[in-house]
Design an enzyme around this catalytic site. Sequence first.
Site, PDB file in Angstrom:
ATOM      1  N   GLY A  12     -16.648  32.988 -17.212  1.00 27.68           N
ATOM      2  CA  GLY A  12     -18.003  33.326 -17.032  1.00 27.68           C
ATOM      3  C   GLY A  12     -18.917  33.059 -18.192  1.00 27.68           C
ATOM      4  N   GLY A  13     -19.437  33.892 -18.479  1.00 31.84           N
ATOM      5  CA  GLY A  13     -20.416  33.905 -19.702  1.00 31.84           C
ATOM      6  C   GLY A  13     -19.842  33.474 -20.880  1.00 31.84           C
TER       7      GLY A  13
ATOM      8  N   GLY B  58     -27.621  -5.564 -21.685  1.00 30.43           N
ATOM      9  CA  GLY B  58     -28.005  -4.131 -21.991  1.00 30.43           C
ATOM     10  C   GLY B  58     -27.351  -3.561 -23.013  1.00 30.43           C
ATOM     11  CB  ALA B  59     -23.472  -3.260 -23.235  1.00 28.00           C
TER      12      ALA B  59
HETATM   13  C1  HXC Z   1     -14.142  44.127 -17.960  1.00 25.92           C
HETATM   14  C2  HXC Z   1     -12.041  43.129 -17.912  1.00 25.92           C
HETATM   15  C3  HXC Z   1     -12.939  41.721 -17.751  1.00 25.92           C
HETATM   16  C4  HXC Z   1     -14.287  41.767 -17.569  1.00 25.92           C
HETATM   17  C5  HXC Z   1     -10.599  41.391 -17.996  1.00 25.92           C
HETATM   18  N1  HXC Z   1     -10.919  42.720 -18.071  1.00 25.92           N
HETATM   19  N2  HXC Z   1     -11.851  41.069 -17.793  1.00 25.92           N
HETATM   20  N3  HXC Z   1     -12.759  44.234 -18.121  1.00 25.92           N
HETATM   21  N4  HXC Z   1     -14.924  43.198 -17.693  1.00 25.92           N
HETATM   22  N5  HXC Z   1     -15.049  40.890 -17.308  1.00 25.92           N
HETATM   23  C6  HXC Z   1      -9.777  43.604 -18.257  1.00 25.92           C
HETATM   24  C7  HXC Z   1      -8.903  43.688 -17.227  1.00 25.92           C
HETATM   25  O1  HXC Z   1      -9.286  44.785 -16.426  1.00 25.92           O
HETATM   26  C8  HXC Z   1      -7.544  44.278 -18.095  1.00 25.92           C
HETATM   27  O2  HXC Z   1      -7.830  45.635 -18.327  1.00 25.92           O
HETATM   28  C9  HXC Z   1      -7.645  43.640 -19.269  1.00 25.92           C
HETATM   29  O3  HXC Z   1      -9.096  43.123 -19.712  1.00 25.92           O
HETATM   30  C10 HXC Z   1      -6.708  42.377 -19.265  1.00 25.92           C
HETATM   31  O4  HXC Z   1      -6.977  41.667 -18.239  1.00 25.92           O
HETATM   32  P1  HXC Z   1      -5.908  40.849 -16.953  1.00 25.92           P
HETATM   33  O5  HXC Z   1      -6.667  40.612 -15.821  1.00 25.92           O
HETATM   34  O6  HXC Z   1      -4.842  41.734 -17.099  1.00 25.92           O
HETATM   35  O7  HXC Z   1      -5.402  39.807 -18.096  1.00 25.92           O
HETATM   36  P2  HXC Z   1      -5.220  38.225 -17.538  1.00 25.92           P
HETATM   37  O8  HXC Z   1      -4.033  38.257 -16.268  1.00 25.92           O
HETATM   38  O9  HXC Z   1      -4.536  37.404 -18.685  1.00 25.92           O
HETATM   39  O10 HXC Z   1      -6.642  37.436 -16.550  1.00 25.92           O
HETATM   40  C11 HXC Z   1      -7.524  37.126 -17.648  1.00 25.92           C
HETATM   41  C12 HXC Z   1      -8.764  36.966 -16.861  1.00 25.92           C
HETATM   42  C13 HXC Z   1      -9.048  37.895 -15.749  1.00 25.92           C
HETATM   43  C14 HXC Z   1      -8.520  35.591 -16.046  1.00 25.92           C
HETATM   44  C15 HXC Z   1     -10.259  36.588 -17.757  1.00 25.92           C
HETATM   45  O11 HXC Z   1      -9.030  39.175 -16.396  1.00 25.92           O
HETATM   46  C16 HXC Z   1     -10.294  37.842 -15.175  1.00 25.92           C
HETATM   47  O12 HXC Z   1     -10.445  37.002 -14.338  1.00 25.92           O
HETATM   48  N6  HXC Z   1     -11.243  38.686 -15.587  1.00 25.92           N
HETATM   49  C17 HXC Z   1     -12.522  38.449 -14.982  1.00 25.92           C
HETATM   50  C18 HXC Z   1     -13.351  37.465 -15.452  1.00 25.92           C
HETATM   51  C19 HXC Z   1     -14.819  37.516 -14.741  1.00 25.92           C
HETATM   52  O13 HXC Z   1     -14.807  37.025 -13.355  1.00 25.92           O
HETATM   53  N7  HXC Z   1     -15.649  37.655 -15.571  1.00 25.92           N
HETATM   54  C20 HXC Z   1     -17.108  37.829 -15.361  1.00 25.92           C
HETATM   55  C21 HXC Z   1     -17.939  36.621 -15.191  1.00 25.92           C
HETATM   56  S1  HXC Z   1     -19.315  36.792 -14.987  1.00 25.92           S
HETATM   57  P3  HXC Z   1      -6.461  46.680 -18.345  1.00 25.92           P
HETATM   58  O14 HXC Z   1      -7.078  48.067 -18.610  1.00 25.92           O
HETATM   59  O15 HXC Z   1      -5.961  46.598 -16.867  1.00 25.92           O
HETATM   60  O16 HXC Z   1      -5.762  46.264 -19.460  1.00 25.92           O
HETATM   61  C22 HXC Z   1     -20.134  36.535 -16.433  1.00 25.92           C
HETATM   62  C23 HXC Z   1     -21.409  36.566 -16.059  1.00 25.92           C
HETATM   63  C24 HXC Z   1     -22.140  36.016 -17.310  1.00 25.92           C
HETATM   64  O17 HXC Z   1     -19.516  36.422 -17.443  1.00 25.92           O
HETATM   65  C25 HXC Z   1     -23.056  35.020 -16.969  1.00 25.92           C
HETATM   66  C26 HXC Z   1     -23.805  34.170 -18.020  1.00 25.92           C
HETATM   67  C27 HXC Z   1     -24.506  32.994 -17.676  1.00 25.92           C
END
Ligand code: HXC
Length: 519
Positions: free
Chosen positions: A172-173, A407-408
């Site tokens: 994401g961000g 052109g290149a």
């Molecule tokens: C809060 C989060 C988090 C998030 C991970 N965690 N991402 N907490 N917000 N975005 C937490 C998990 O709950 C977990 O907590 C710990 O971090 C580790 O994550 P895991 O999933 O166990 O790790 P892993 O299996 O390595 O996977 C990593 C990951 C996955 C691929 C990044 O966590 C994931 O898909 N996260 C969500 C990604 C996402 O969609 N983010 C938002 C994007 S939107 P615990 O307590 O269980 O240890 C965005 C908008 C911005 O960013 C836009 C701007 C343009």
Amino acid sequence: MKKELSELMRDLDVKNAQAADSDGKRAAKQHEKGKLTARERIDLVLDPGSFVETDALQEHECVNFGMEKQKFPGDGVVTGFGTVNGRPVYVFSQDFTILGGSLGLAFAKKIMKIQDMALQNGAPIIGINDSGGARIQEGVDALHGYGGIFFRNVRASGVIPQISVIVGPCAGGAVYSPALTDFIFMVNGVGNMFITGPQVIKQVTGEDISQEALGGAKAHAEKSGNTHFVFNDEKACFDGVRTLIELLPSNNMCNPEVVDWGDTIDRMESDLGGLVPTDSRKSYDIHDVISRVVDKGWLMEIQPDFARNMVIGFARLGGSAVGIVANQPAWMAGCLDIDASDKAARFIRFCDAFNIPLVTFVDVPGYLPGKAQEHNGIIRHGAKLLFAFAEATVPKLTVTLRKSYGGASIAMANKDLGCDFMLAWPQAEIAVMGAEGAAGIIFRKDIQAAAAEDQSRVKAEKIQEYEDLFCNPYVAASKGYIDMVIRPEETRPRLIQALRVLKGKRDTLPPRKHGNEPL
Ligand code: HXC
């Protein structure tokens, strides 16, 4: 009752110890995954003992979903400043062990503070990314945080070098800020980048893809072109960041440092000309030419696995940092296509912003023909290269090694785009197109008019006629379109001479808000 000083000191020590993960539990979690901790990474990139941490005790203020019980001093990102080879740099390093390195408001404010300091003080910023993106529990505050970071990335662009390192699953961000910076470093098998991860993709499109295949270093190095440098381990990656920082100026108001590696200026390379076959249909590896010309044969190649028909990278000539842009005849005959144009144009703009002279090696047959290229916008993308070279005001040196068609030929920084010194080797062919294609068009009727048994002879004669007239450097030299036809072995001394002469180059663009580059 007021506490004793010793107690106050103890309180501070306890807080700092909590922030620093002194019991090592979080570090162990990170090491289990084969990753270094946020602080270990900072230690690798900065000079030993130079790191000064800021906001180590900052915490989030979120109370949604029980977050008030999950507070961590520092809030998941380590920020501060230090030095690389004695020069100041600013740094932030995300800590995946705290809420997945996710970004909430406090976390974002810490990064923004460092961004502001780096910009104000004219020093590079290094962002070490290991983050699940916007902290879901913080909702709009997290989005607001990202917005502020992106805004600062853009305001700092072209003013200070911004470097991103991807050493974790960045989603994401967490990938847009790196995308707004100048260079992205990734570690194979450790760093991933994607806007939406495999689970979301599965839900929305039904596609099955692993995290690594979707956004691993290989995918971004070869397919998307999003990453500039890939390393196999974190230590090598942070060494790479240090090497890059050493080469770059601290900001757009300074010049890169001159570093003498002891390579002689007037070194002649007697086998240089022989590396390039005079038969323009035969290929060779442009790296062999570059390595013989630059100091100690060193090229810090950028995006080596993306658009391999174009080679770009940093090198030194007589100690001065230069940006190398070169066609690669060993890949798609070195033609220009969409990806090659994008790759080179962005690099040229970086070099121009940071006072790094450009050295272009030309051996180009033209633009890649085809429906896919046309429909995907080669006109627009190819124009970026013209735009970037024409807009660049740094010293521009071009060496035509062999083919330079159509052109290149212009797009590879010819005289009309403001090249300061245009050199050509005797085997250079500067023409609208290759002799065979040209003869087939302008002499088609003569060839067809000949008796069937004479057609191939007439065609060969016409090709020869065209070759004699245009497929050499002398027509262009006689008109001043190239400044010097040189022996190939002289290339290094000639380029260094030219760079020295151009040291004081002053060239300004007309006053305007900014140009409107084709994007
Ligand atoms: C809060 C989060 C988090 C998030 C991970 N965690 N991402 N907490 N917000 N975005 C937490 C998990 O709950 C977990 O907590 C710990 O971090 C580790 O994550 P895991 O999933 O166990 O790790 P892993 O299996 O390595 O996977 C990593 C990951 C996955 C691929 C990044 O966590 C994931 O898909 N996260 C969500 C990604 C996402 O969609 N983010 C938002 C994007 S939107 P615990 O307590 O269980 O240890 C965005 C908008 C911005 O960013 C836009 C701007 C343009």
